[in-house]
Structures are given as C-alpha cells and as structure tokens.
Design a protein around this motif. Structure first.
Motif, PDB file in Angstrom:
ATOM      1  N   VAL A 171     -37.003  99.159  21.200  1.00  0.00           N
ATOM      2  CA  VAL A 171     -36.828  98.456  19.919  1.00  0.00           C
ATOM      3  C   VAL A 171     -35.664  99.070  19.154  1.00  0.00           C
ATOM      4  O   VAL A 171     -34.776  98.380  18.641  1.00  0.00           O
ATOM      5  CB  VAL A 171     -38.134  98.527  19.082  1.00  0.00           C
ATOM      6  CG1 VAL A 171     -37.877  98.109  17.641  1.00  0.00           C
ATOM      7  CG2 VAL A 171     -39.189  97.631  19.710  1.00  0.00           C
ATOM      8  N   GLY A 172     -35.665 100.394  19.106  1.00  0.00           N
ATOM      9  CA  GLY A 172     -34.604 101.106  18.384  1.00  0.00           C
ATOM     10  C   GLY A 172     -33.240 100.797  18.982  1.00  0.00           C
ATOM     11  O   GLY A 172     -32.285 100.492  18.269  1.00  0.00           O
ATOM     12  N   VAL A 214     -32.322  98.247  20.926  1.00  0.00           N
ATOM     13  CA  VAL A 214     -31.935  96.841  20.765  1.00  0.00           C
ATOM     14  C   VAL A 214     -31.474  96.591  19.331  1.00  0.00           C
ATOM     15  O   VAL A 214     -30.425  95.976  19.085  1.00  0.00           O
ATOM     16  CB  VAL A 214     -33.112  95.910  21.142  1.00  0.00           C
ATOM     17  CG1 VAL A 214     -32.841  94.486  20.701  1.00  0.00           C
ATOM     18  CG2 VAL A 214     -33.348  95.970  22.642  1.00  0.00           C
ATOM     19  N   ALA A 215     -32.248  97.114  18.381  1.00  0.00           N
ATOM     20  CA  ALA A 215     -31.888  96.914  16.980  1.00  0.00           C
ATOM     21  C   ALA A 215     -30.533  97.542  16.673  1.00  0.00           C
ATOM     22  O   ALA A 215     -29.687  96.950  16.017  1.00  0.00           O
ATOM     23  CB  ALA A 215     -32.967  97.502  16.084  1.00  0.00           C
ATOM     24  N   GLY A 216     -30.357  98.747  17.191  1.00  0.00           N
ATOM     25  CA  GLY A 216     -29.109  99.475  16.922  1.00  0.00           C
ATOM     26  C   GLY A 216     -27.911  98.778  17.540  1.00  0.00           C
ATOM     27  O   GLY A 216     -26.908  98.516  16.882  1.00  0.00           O
ATOM     28  N   VAL A 217     -28.055  98.416  18.805  1.00  0.00           N
ATOM     29  CA  VAL A 217     -26.936  97.773  19.508  1.00  0.00           C
ATOM     30  C   VAL A 217     -26.683  96.380  18.931  1.00  0.00           C
ATOM     31  O   VAL A 217     -25.538  95.979  18.694  1.00  0.00           O
ATOM     32  CB  VAL A 217     -27.236  97.707  21.029  1.00  0.00           C
ATOM     33  CG1 VAL A 217     -26.199  96.841  21.741  1.00  0.00           C
ATOM     34  CG2 VAL A 217     -27.248  99.104  21.610  1.00  0.00           C
ATOM     35  N   GLY A 218     -27.801  95.676  18.703  1.00  0.00           N
ATOM     36  CA  GLY A 218     -27.695  94.309  18.186  1.00  0.00           C
ATOM     37  C   GLY A 218     -26.924  94.241  16.884  1.00  0.00           C
ATOM     38  O   GLY A 218     -26.156  93.316  16.644  1.00  0.00           O
ATOM     39  N   ARG A 219     -27.128  95.173  16.058  1.00  0.00           N
ATOM     40  CA  ARG A 219     -26.460  95.184  14.750  1.00  0.00           C
ATOM     41  C   ARG A 219     -25.103  95.874  14.812  1.00  0.00           C
ATOM     42  O   ARG A 219     -24.399  95.948  13.826  1.00  0.00           O
ATOM     43  CB  ARG A 219     -27.332  95.914  13.731  1.00  0.00           C
ATOM     44  CG  ARG A 219     -28.647  95.221  13.454  1.00  0.00           C
ATOM     45  CD  ARG A 219     -28.429  93.993  12.598  1.00  0.00           C
ATOM     46  NE  ARG A 219     -29.638  93.204  12.514  1.00  0.00           N
ATOM     47  CZ  ARG A 219     -29.687  92.010  11.981  1.00  0.00           C
ATOM     48  NH1 ARG A 219     -28.593  91.460  11.508  1.00  0.00           N
ATOM     49  NH2 ARG A 219     -30.819  91.346  11.936  1.00  0.00           N
ATOM     50  N   ARG A 220     -24.837  96.487  15.983  1.00  0.00           N
ATOM     51  CA  ARG A 220     -23.609  97.277  16.129  1.00  0.00           C
ATOM     52  C   ARG A 220     -23.471  98.286  15.010  1.00  0.00           C
ATOM     53  O   ARG A 220     -22.417  98.459  14.394  1.00  0.00           O
ATOM     54  CB  ARG A 220     -22.376  96.376  16.151  1.00  0.00           C
ATOM     55  CG  ARG A 220     -22.328  95.521  17.388  1.00  0.00           C
ATOM     56  CD  ARG A 220     -21.074  94.741  17.412  1.00  0.00           C
ATOM     57  NE  ARG A 220     -21.075  93.831  18.546  1.00  0.00           N
ATOM     58  CZ  ARG A 220     -20.123  92.946  18.758  1.00  0.00           C
ATOM     59  NH1 ARG A 220     -19.113  92.865  17.935  1.00  0.00           N
ATOM     60  NH2 ARG A 220     -20.182  92.161  19.789  1.00  0.00           N
ATOM     61  N   MET A 221     -24.579  98.882  14.747  1.00  0.00           N
ATOM     62  CA  MET A 221     -24.620  99.861  13.656  1.00  0.00           C
ATOM     63  C   MET A 221     -25.187 101.167  14.210  1.00  0.00           C
ATOM     64  O   MET A 221     -25.984 101.131  15.144  1.00  0.00           O
ATOM     65  CB  MET A 221     -25.553  99.370  12.539  1.00  0.00           C
ATOM     66  CG  MET A 221     -25.034  98.175  11.809  1.00  0.00           C
ATOM     67  SD  MET A 221     -23.674  98.662  10.759  1.00  0.00           S
ATOM     68  CE  MET A 221     -23.243  97.093  10.062  1.00  0.00           C
ATOM     69  N   ALA A 230     -30.544  97.710   8.829  1.00  0.00           N
ATOM     70  CA  ALA A 230     -30.234  98.682   9.881  1.00  0.00           C
ATOM     71  C   ALA A 230     -30.633 100.101   9.484  1.00  0.00           C
ATOM     72  O   ALA A 230     -31.018 100.914  10.321  1.00  0.00           O
ATOM     73  CB  ALA A 230     -28.755  98.637  10.206  1.00  0.00           C
ATOM     74  N   ARG A 231     -30.564 100.381   8.183  1.00  0.00           N
ATOM     75  CA  ARG A 231     -30.934 101.721   7.707  1.00  0.00           C
ATOM     76  C   ARG A 231     -32.406 102.018   7.974  1.00  0.00           C
ATOM     77  O   ARG A 231     -32.822 103.147   8.026  1.00  0.00           O
ATOM     78  CB  ARG A 231     -30.659 101.801   6.205  1.00  0.00           C
ATOM     79  CG  ARG A 231     -29.283 102.331   5.884  1.00  0.00           C
ATOM     80  CD  ARG A 231     -29.287 102.949   4.511  1.00  0.00           C
ATOM     81  NE  ARG A 231     -29.641 101.991   3.476  1.00  0.00           N
ATOM     82  CZ  ARG A 231     -28.758 101.239   2.808  1.00  0.00           C
ATOM     83  NH1 ARG A 231     -27.500 101.353   3.090  1.00  0.00           N
ATOM     84  NH2 ARG A 231     -29.146 100.411   1.874  1.00  0.00           N
ATOM     85  N   PRO A 263     -36.792 104.773  10.663  1.00  0.00           N
ATOM     86  CA  PRO A 263     -38.099 105.016  10.030  1.00  0.00           C
ATOM     87  C   PRO A 263     -39.156 104.028  10.492  1.00  0.00           C
ATOM     88  O   PRO A 263     -40.305 104.399  10.714  1.00  0.00           O
ATOM     89  CB  PRO A 263     -37.805 104.837   8.535  1.00  0.00           C
ATOM     90  CG  PRO A 263     -36.342 105.018   8.400  1.00  0.00           C
ATOM     91  CD  PRO A 263     -35.716 104.629   9.693  1.00  0.00           C
ATOM     92  N   VAL A 264     -38.772 102.777  10.669  1.00  0.00           N
ATOM     93  CA  VAL A 264     -39.757 101.778  11.102  1.00  0.00           C
ATOM     94  C   VAL A 264     -40.232 102.097  12.511  1.00  0.00           C
ATOM     95  O   VAL A 264     -41.425 102.044  12.815  1.00  0.00           O
ATOM     96  CB  VAL A 264     -39.142 100.353  11.044  1.00  0.00           C
ATOM     97  CG1 VAL A 264     -40.012  99.359  11.813  1.00  0.00           C
ATOM     98  CG2 VAL A 264     -38.998  99.916   9.595  1.00  0.00           C
ATOM     99  N   ALA A 265     -39.307 102.477  13.347  1.00  0.00           N
ATOM    100  CA  ALA A 265     -39.672 102.809  14.729  1.00  0.00           C
ATOM    101  C   ALA A 265     -40.624 104.003  14.761  1.00  0.00           C
ATOM    102  O   ALA A 265     -41.625 103.988  15.467  1.00  0.00           O
ATOM    103  CB  ALA A 265     -38.415 103.121  15.532  1.00  0.00           C
ATOM    104  N   VAL A 266     -40.307 105.026  13.965  1.00  0.00           N
ATOM    105  CA  VAL A 266     -41.177 106.213  13.913  1.00  0.00           C
ATOM    106  C   VAL A 266     -42.547 105.829  13.384  1.00  0.00           C
ATOM    107  O   VAL A 266     -43.585 106.250  13.900  1.00  0.00           O
ATOM    108  CB  VAL A 266     -40.528 107.328  13.049  1.00  0.00           C
ATOM    109  CG1 VAL A 266     -41.513 108.450  12.800  1.00  0.00           C
ATOM    110  CG2 VAL A 266     -39.269 107.851  13.724  1.00  0.00           C
TER     111      VAL A 266
END
Lengths: 357, 480
Positions: free
Chosen positions: A312-313, A315-322, A334-335, A339-342
């Motif tokens: 999830v982390g 995909v979210a990170g890459v997806g947002r390119r952030m 993205a920020r 925390p959400v993943a943890v």
C-alpha cells in the motif's frame, strides 16, 4: 470431483497435516477414515471431525510399514462405506543428523514409512479406484522433494521418491487408458506441525521449523482443492513456490541457499538436543494435535499484513510520485501515507492478537 | 591460512578459562606488559564500579550474558580444531629464544613459576564453551544427553584429544544457564607445539612438564569423550554425587525448582577435566625434547592449589637473595593474576584456586606454617610471618556452597599479617555478583606502593637449589 459425501482415507491422521486434512474433508461433508499408529489420538481426531455436521468417521489404527495392515485399512473402509474416493498418503517421519551418524536402520525406517508406506497405500487404493472407475490418490511430498536439504538425507530421498512414484503411476494410468483415477502430489513448504519435535535427531541441535512457517490448514485446503480439480502437483506456501521456481532456473544457487538456511534456521544454534529416535519406532505418547506450536497462523498473518502495508505504501508513494515521508508541497494526502500505513499495521496486529487469544 | 587459524582459535577460546589466562598473562609478561583486564578488556575500576551499582538481578544477568557471548553457536562446533587453538596459543608469544618452557597442567602458581624463569607456557587443556540455553543447570543427566552428540563430534574431528563435558552447577551456575563447557585435553603434543619447541627455545633450554595428578569420577560418552559432573571448588567431590542438605539449601537459595542433583552413573576416575594432566602427552614431549636436545624436568603435585606454597617461598627466597625484604604477600585467586606487577611491587604471590573454603584452608595452612615454633610447622623453626598481606578474590556470579565472604577473608589475613592486611580490588557489597571484578584486580595491584626493577629470569637450576634446601616433600610437590 465432488467432495461432499465422498469417502476419504487419510494416513498419518493423528496429527499435523493428516489431522488437518481429515478435519477439512469432514467439514466439507466427506466421510473420513483415519489411519495412524496412535488409536487414542485418532479417536480424538475423529471426535473433532464428527463435530462438523455429524461427519461419518472410521478409526483404523495402522502402521503403514505393514502392507497387510494397509490392505486391511482399505478393506475396512470399503466394508464400512462401500468405496474409496480419495486416498491421502501422508504419514511421514524423518531422521536428522550428519550422514555418518544417522544409524542405517533409521534411514531404512524413514524409507519404509515415507516411501514403502506410500507404495502400500497406492497398491491398496488404486485397484479399488480402478474398479470404481474414479478416485484421487494424493501423495503428500514436500518442497524437499524438489530442493534437497543437508543433514536430512533419508527424508530428502523419500520426498524425491514420492514425486517419482506419483509421476510414474500417473504415466501408467495414462498409458492404460484409465480415466477418472488421478494421482497427484502436494508439496508443502514448512508447516506448523509437531513433526519437528518428533523427528529422530542425531545433529546435537534442536530441530526447529524453518521460517516462513505456514498453517497446516493451508495444506489441507490444497488437498481438498486437488480432489475437486485434480492436478499433477501443487506447492503450498509462497516461499515453497518461489524455491521450486528458482530451482528450475538456478538449481545450484537454490541448493546452496537451502543448505545454509537449513544449517542456520532449521537446526538451533543455541539449544542442543540429545541423540534420539523420535517417533520412528514408537509414536509420541501424547494424543496428537494439528499445530506444532510454531505459530504458523500468526506468523502468516503478520507476514501478510506487513506485505500489504508495504505494498500500500509503495503504491501510494509511487502513484503520487511523491516521497513517502513528509509529502510534497500542496499534496496533503501523500503526507499521511506513512502514518496511515503504520496505523493500519497496528490495528491489524491488535486484531490478530485477539484472534490468536 | 595461519591468520585464519589464529582467528578461529581466538573465537573458540573462552576468555575466563584458566589455561587461556595463563597463556595470555605469560604472553603479556614476556612482552613486558601487564595482565590488565585479563590481557584483553579494559582494566577500569570506574567502569567496574558502575557495573557494581546495577541491581543484583541485572548483574546476575550480565554474568549469564557474558557466558552466552563467550560460547560458540552450535553450528560452529563442527569447526572446532585443536590445531586452531594451538595456533592461537603459540601466537601469544614472541619469537624467543626462551630459556625454558613450561608445558602441561595449569595453576596460578605455575604462572608465577614460569614468569620467574622467563618461560612461556603451553597448556595441555583448553576450554571451548558452546551455547546451551535449553538445559536445566541442575539436571546433569539431561546435560549429558544434550551435549554428548556435540562432544563426540569434537572428539571425532580431533583424533589427538580427549573431550570432557564438564558440568558444575555449584560453581559455574551463572555460566551454565546459557552455555556448556567442553574441555579439550590433548593426548598428543601436536604440530604447533612441536614447532614451538623446535624453533623458539634456546639450545638446551629445559622443558618443565607440569603434571597435576588430580582425577575425578567421570563417565565415558563416546570414543575419547567423557562427562564430568562437578569440579574442584568449594564442594567436595563426594557431595556432588550424594547431595545433602547443604546442596538443597543452595538450590533453594538459587531459586532452582530442584532439591538435589542426580548425576549419571560414572565408570572410571580420569584426569580432572580442567586441571588434571593426561599422561598420554608425555611421550610426545619426551620424543620432541630428545630430538631437539632439551632436557625434560617434571613438576608433579596432587592438586593445582598445592604448588602455591612452594612458589610463594621460592619467590620469597629469590627476593631475599636480591636484597629485598620479601615480607609482602599478594594473595590472588583463579585467573586474577599478574606476573608483571607481582615483580614490580616486590610481592610474594600466593595463588588461590578459587574463592572457596578449601582455598582459604590452604592459605591458612601456609600462613600458619610461617608462625614458627609449635604453632607453625612444629619443627621449631624461627617465625617468619609477612608484614603485609593483600588479598584479591574472583567473583563468579553467585553464592556457591563453600564461598568465603570478604569479611572472613579479611579476618584471615589480619590474623597473620604483622603490619598491614587489606582486601584489594574487591567491591565487597557486590561480591560475588560483581561483573567488574576482572576490571578491578589489576589496577589494585598497580596501586600497591613501592617499585622494583624487573629481575633477570632465574635459571631452572634455581628450583633445584631451592628444593634441595627446603625439600619438595614439605610442599607436596615432586621435582625430577
């Protein structure tokens, strides 16, 4: 093949994979014939099976190294239920230790149980199935039947042999035009069963379940699915699948890796163990159980949760390119990825803990 | 290859072992260095005091943790080779040529004797400890069963040695919680030792073969593999095998769930695992000595504690010949010795095998013997007590049966010292659960006032002269 109302014979049904398999078939509405050396453990397993919609059971104490006893097992099953739809050859033992230190009679005994026990089972079950015109013979081999292990020579030989036997029988049935009778093998990775504590051991080190450890119910489900839709072979456990796949591409590397893993993770580096024959000649005195106390279910859940969180982390990170931490200017969502993943991981952990009691 | 071998040997060594410390101390001494921090760790009283302030259970765990760190993982047991340990031993010394060599059984007294002769020491027995977090320290039968396959493997891989699995829950309890002791006793001289004799001794340099004849009841667990329950310390051999109230009380104090020990049956008495000399090695020594033109001398005694009185008087006599008073006694225990600083401060060394009652009795016997007249040896000799007696004792991490408390040690030395009696380098509140004990002893020795130049080594003939004058029988040592 339909599982409900089928007649299933399981050897080595007093504990571990065998017991889990018997329970799984009972849950699906099959009649189960439980065979192993320990009558008391079989009775207890049968009672557990009967809890599921009053599944029919038959307990037949059997030493699979005795061909007459295995024939008698088949006869009892036919007498009681009129046929045998599924025969699961599962009973297995092992003797671990340096090659020169494992007594020859122990090596012979492992081959007797793990190979000849399957041969006797197949010879007892196949004629009945051929006559019936249908049936599934499931031979439980192991990932060790593809990737060998050091200090576990007899077991490795036996698991390779089981795959060979399975394949040969399949060819024979094909040539002879027998349709409806299937011979399959199941290759579990490390499974949470009492097998490791019951191993004959001459290594001087306690035998551990080499991680990753999977719950026995997973193998049981794979066997049931195998009966529903017979296939040549199936591997249980992603790590097992990976190793089997890699062994086709880089056999030398996998062989070396398994050797090191076995030495480091399968045998304790801090707990010595006396030389003993385990359950080779006498079954364990207890009443048997499905899990072996290696927390296969919990470990699997933790692994899955961590993998999911990481994915999830990612995909979210890459997806947002952030970047994962801190986020970019103007992107508030993205920020919060980390925390959400943890948080998700923590919640999952609490849920699993509650489940495991 | 040699470098790898030495590195392996260093890893397989157990740092608190008596043999390893004999080698380290003499190696340091012959290089002009002290045995500070057992020649490897820091010798810092400040750090030791910091550790002593920790709560007792934490200190207790530190001992167990130190044992665990010392022990090798079980998958390394197959790599244990006596040749690697030997390479490590010979590497501790310089190129020579040395005027003499001491070989065989270890003892603190032998450390000082070798130092006086400027001789290196090659041990017959070395300790390799292996991890064991599973065995109950008070279950010797389970310990035998669990370790036997490993002991047999080490013996099989090393044809020139006997392997003793030594299990002593009385004295080594803190360590046994997480490790097991394998003592490797060589039956042959081995290539590294042979090379050492051939290459690093001065022509005609004598070889002193030290033979401790102490044996112990043992059980054979394989070819050249034995199990020994208990060892020399505060508990008599008999009590290990027939435990009584004292052991029950000790086990309850140690919070054990057992009331006594039930060791396995024994089948023979064999050389004691740690200190005893196995005569099989003597043939190799004789052969190589003969070939290289080195005379072999033999020093024999029944117990490692026995030569302490002889070596103390030998030193005293040596000091007096050099015009010193020789009236300052330094009592050391177990591996807390320092041959360099004993000479620098002009102290007579008296070594205690451990911190237990039998060691105290040996010290009292020695000091009583110096009182002269009827009180002493009974031979009407002149009283010759020490003016100053300083004593240091080792901490082993628990109150073993037979442990002598610091106040009693102080009373003992106060009774015999004419001017000054002092227990040094010991945190009496933390003792015997003082993990910093090994960091504290050597700075305490350095703190003794007065400095003397280091003497030139004595020839081996000096022992002949001394014993001819005083008689080896008086000390319980044989010299031939």
């Amino acid at each position: 093949m339909r599982v409900r109302d089928s007649v299933v014979v399981v050897t080595g049904a007093s504990s571990g994979i065998g017991r889990a398999t018997a329970l799984c078939f009972a849950r699906k509405g099959a009649a189960v014939v439980l065979a192993a050396r320990r009558e008391e453990a079989l009775e207890e397993a049968a009672r557990e099976c009967e809890k599921h919609d009053g599944a029919q059971t038959l307990v037949v104490p059997t030493d699979v190294t005795d061909p007459e006893a295995v024939d008698a097992l088949a006869q009892r099953a036919v007498e009681r239920f009129g046929r045998i739809d599924v025969w699961v050859n599962n009973a297995a033992v092992t003797a671990i230790g340096p090659f020169q230190e494992v007594p020859l009679e122990d090596i012979r005994r492992v081959m007797d149980v793990n190979v000849m026990g399957y041969v006797y089972g197949a010879r007892a079950a196949l004629p009945i199935m051929r006559e019936q015109g249908h049936g599934v013979l499931v031979n439980v081999s192991s990932v060790v039947g593809v990737v060998s292990q050091p200090y576990n020579q007899a077991y490795t030989m036996s698991k390779f042999a089981i795959r060979g036997l399975t394949s040969s029988l399949r060819q024979e049935l094909k040539i002879e035009g027998v349709r409806g009778v299937h011979v399959c093998s199941v290759l579990p990775a490390t499974i949470d069963t009492p097998f490791f504590d019951e191993a004959a051991n001459y290594s001087g080190r306690k035998v551990l379940a080499m991680p990753p450890v999977y719950p026995p119910e997973r193998v049981a489900r794979a066997i049931v699915n195998m009966v529903r839709m017979p296939r040549r072979e199936t591997v249980v456990g992603p790590m097992g699948r990976q190793m089997v796949m890699e062994s086709k591409m880089a056999p030398g590397t996998v062989e070396n890796t398994m050797g090191i893993m076995f030495d480091r993770k399968h045998l304790s580096r801090k707990e010595p163990a006396p030389a003993n024959t385990g359950n080779l000649y006498e079954p364990s005195p207890d009443s048997g159980s499905v899990p072996g106390g290696w927390h296969g279910r919990r470990r699997t859940n933790v692994r899955r949760t961590l993998t999911a969180v990481a994915l999830v982390g990612l995909v979210a990170g890459v997806g947002r390119r952030m970047p994962l931490v801190g986020g970019g200017r103007g992107n508030r969502r993205a920020r919060h990825v980390l925390p959400v993943a943890v948080g998700a991981w923590k919640v999952a952990r609490v849920v699993k803990k509650r489940r495991s009691g | 290859m040699k470098l790898m071998s030495r590195a392996k040997g260093a890893r397989f060594q157990t740092d608190f072992d008596s043999s390893a410390n004999t080698v380290r101390a003499l190696g340091s001494f012959l290089h002009g260095e002290s045995h500070r921090g057992m020649s490897m760790g820091p010798g810092s009283p400040r750090l030791a005091n910091g550790l002593a302030r920790l709560p007792r259970p934490v200190r207790r765990r530190i001992f167990a943790g130190m044992g665990y760190q010392q022990a090798i993982p079980l998958d390394r047991v197959r790599d244990v080779r006596i040749e690697d340990l030997d390479e490590w031993v010979v590497q501790q010394y310089g190129p020579g040529p040395y005027p003499a060599l001491v070989i065989g059984s270890t003892s603190g007294a032998v450390v000082h004797l070798a130092a006086a002769l400027g001789a290196p020491f090659l041990p017959q027995t070395q300790l390799v400890s292996v991890r064991d977090t599973a065995t109950h320290p008070d279950d010797p039968r389970a310990a035998l069963d669990a370790i036997a396959p490993l002991a047999r493997r080490v013996a099989a891989n090393n044809p020139g040695i006997a392997v003793y699995h030594m299990h002593d829950p009385g004295q080594d309890r803190a360590m046994l919680e997480k490790m097991a002791y394998l003592r490797l006793k060589r039956l042959e001289l081995g290539e590294a030792y042979e090379r050492f004799i051939e290459e690093r001794l001065a022509p005609g340099a004598p070889i002193i073969q030290v033979e401790c004849t102490r044996d112990w009841r043992t059980r054979e667990i394989g070819d050249r593999a034995y199990f020994q329950f208990g060892c020399l310390g505060g508990i008599p051999e008999e009590e290990y095998h027939d435990t009584g109230e004292r052991i029950t009380e000790f086990l309850h104090t140690a919070k054990s769930d057992r009331d006594g020990w039930e060791p396995p049956e024994t089948d023979a008495r064999r050389p004691e695992a740690e200190w005893g000399f196995h005569p099989s090695m003597a043939e190799g020594v004789r052969r190589v000595a003969e070939r290289s033109g080195h005379p072999v001398r033999r020093l024999t005694f029944e117990d490692p504690q026995v030569p302490s009185a002889f070596v103390a008087d030998f030193y005293r006599s040596w000091y007096r010949e050099r015009g010193m008073e020789g009236n300052r006694l330094l009592v050391e225990s177990y591996v807390q010795w320092d041959p360099l600083w004993v000479l620098k401060v002009g102290a007579v060394p008296f070594w205690l095998r451990f911190n237990m009652r039998p060691a105290q009795e040996a010290l009292i016997d020695y000091l009583e013997g110096l009182e002269g007249g009827d009180r002493g040896t009974g031979d009407g000799s002149e009283p010759d007590p020490y003016d100053e007696i300083r004593l240091n004792v080792f901490s082993q991490g628990l109150k073993s049966p037979g442990l002598v408390p610091p106040e009693e040690w102080r009373e003992t030395i106060e009774r015999y010292a004419r001017r000054k009696a002092e227990v040094i380098g010991v945190d009496e509140e933390a003792y015997p659960v003082d993990p910093g004990s090994t960091m504290r002893f050597q700075p305490a020795f350095e703190g003794i006032e007065g400095r003397h130049p280091l003497p030139t080594p004595l020839p081996v003939d000096a022992i002949d002269t001394f014993l001819a004058e005083h008689g080896g029988g008086r000390y319980g040592v044989g010299w031939s």
